[in-house]
Design an enzyme around this catalytic site. Sequence first.
Site, PDB file in Angstrom:
ATOM      1  N   GLU A 116     -11.329   0.139  -3.287  1.00  0.00           N
ATOM      2  CA  GLU A 116     -10.594   0.899  -2.190  1.00  0.00           C
ATOM      3  C   GLU A 116      -9.412   1.469  -2.553  1.00  0.00           C
ATOM      4  O   GLU A 116      -9.286   1.577  -3.625  1.00  0.00           O
ATOM      5  CB  GLU A 116     -10.498  -0.404  -1.080  1.00  0.00           C
ATOM      6  CG  GLU A 116      -9.146  -1.342  -1.794  1.00  0.00           C
ATOM      7  CD  GLU A 116      -9.319  -2.596  -0.901  1.00  0.00           C
ATOM      8  OE1 GLU A 116      -9.946  -2.990   0.015  1.00  0.00           O
ATOM      9  OE2 GLU A 116      -8.200  -3.645  -1.315  1.00  0.00           O
TER      10      GLU A 116
ATOM     11  N   ASP B 281       0.830  -1.311  -0.072  1.00  0.00           N
ATOM     12  CA  ASP B 281       0.110   0.128   0.091  1.00  0.00           C
ATOM     13  C   ASP B 281       0.646   1.226  -0.186  1.00  0.00           C
ATOM     14  O   ASP B 281       0.547   2.148   0.794  1.00  0.00           O
ATOM     15  CB  ASP B 281      -0.909  -0.059   1.205  1.00  0.00           C
ATOM     16  CG  ASP B 281      -1.780  -1.169   1.610  1.00  0.00           C
ATOM     17  OD1 ASP B 281      -2.070  -1.787   0.357  1.00  0.00           O
ATOM     18  OD2 ASP B 281      -1.847  -1.796   2.496  1.00  0.00           O
TER      19      ASP B 281
END
Length: 511
Positions: free
Chosen positions: A179, A14
Amino acid sequence: MKYKNPVISGFHPDPSICKVGENFFLVTSSFEYFPGIPIFQSKNLVNWEQIGHVLTREAQLPLKREHSFIPSQGIFAPTIRYHKGRFYVITTNITIRKTFYVWAEHPEGPWSDPIFIDGFRGYDPSLFFDDNDKVYITGASFPGAGPEGIFQAELDIDSGKMISESQFVWEGTGGSSPEGPHLYKINDWYYLLVAEGGTEYGHMVTIARSRKPYGPFESNPHNPILSNRSTKLPIQATGHADLIQASDGTWWAVFLGFRPVKSTKVHHLGRETNLAAVEWSEEGWPVIGENGRAKVEHDAKLLLVNEPTPWLERDDFNCESLATVWNFYRNPLESSWSLTEQQGFLTLYGQSCTLNDLESPTFVGRRQQHFNCEVSTLMEFSPTEEGEEAGLTVFMNENYHYDIAKMIQKGQTIILFRCRVGSLWKVVKEILYDEPSVVLKIKATDTSFTFSYATPTGEEKVIGSGETSLLSTQIAGGFTGLYFGLYATGNGKCSTAPAHFDYFQYVPGQE
């Protein structure tokens, strides 16, 4: 000139990036490891140096487990941004199910106490600072908290209060789990970058745009703009990207991806940070990598790529603080470890909890960053009470780890090799051993770990082995990668005997 992915190997998922002057700064998820959110610095996007962690105090990062149904809790998907002399990092602590941000004037810290955002019912939050000084928080909706997709609100950056109602802005292109959103303003367009497809083999990056920050957003007709799904490329699950523009005007994306073991199709190093160039079409849409594919080797274009910093193979624990590569598993008990009790050693005191428990064990570990490597440590440990144990572990989570350790059992000291794979737990082998010092070693390949021990001057003896696949994400679950850890435990009571680790050596092999 070429560079190779991953640009940050091992469990660093991420990635989020910002640029200040000629320096780039990048953060990644850390889940239940402490300190939280490693932060890196680079001048060329390829060579990265870790300069610290964002969350270094328990008040910033409480990790005490309240529930055990999620295999990886803690910090999910931070975003880093810079605005008017301050760095901001926003994230969600899934353990306490709260979204917050911290700020600092310098990337190495100190970082502020958390500013919690009440009423934000989501995860993977991102900040966007508009030209008119309005600040937006963009995030993905928690399951059951509304329609699946991306929503957004205006934020008072001084107080952390939402000053508008959350608005649903985009459902994505139809892939599962939209997301990891980021909002940008480029050439008078607001671009909304999203991850879809779940963070596995179907992962992808999609994008939409609008003339207004709340939309309506027009989906790129050529989505996804990055995905390695349905290919045999060495990097898979590419997604969760963040865009950045270099000083030469070129655009780049950092994104996660994992490298599966070829013979098994599973992965155990975790999701890693990768880099690829971004090209813009005549219609104003970005494409990441080579026609939307990410490869191991890419053209560096005008980036001034340097030789990588030499790998530091040995830590002699001669400093008063741990190097930035080290982590604890959840919040450590202060009295459980020391770098000053015995000069030049890391000293660990075992607690009653073990590596199998949901509490914070006595554990100091660092990521496995290479398929092929050898790690070793010299441990001085003379247990006196039944059950006292210390050693070296390959650790995915409390249900999946391999351990080589010294312990006292029925009045005798032994070296043991043990496997924990889900509900299956077995001491594979025990060897009587009455020397005060022992060298513990793990040799890793892409498919196996081999565990051995020796006296400081003696011959190395193999005691056991285990498959890497049994500690893979696909079997162990969760969102992390493997750690090599030094640990101690009293197996139900606190140890009185300290374990002193003289050094930790990590020698990468040929990949």
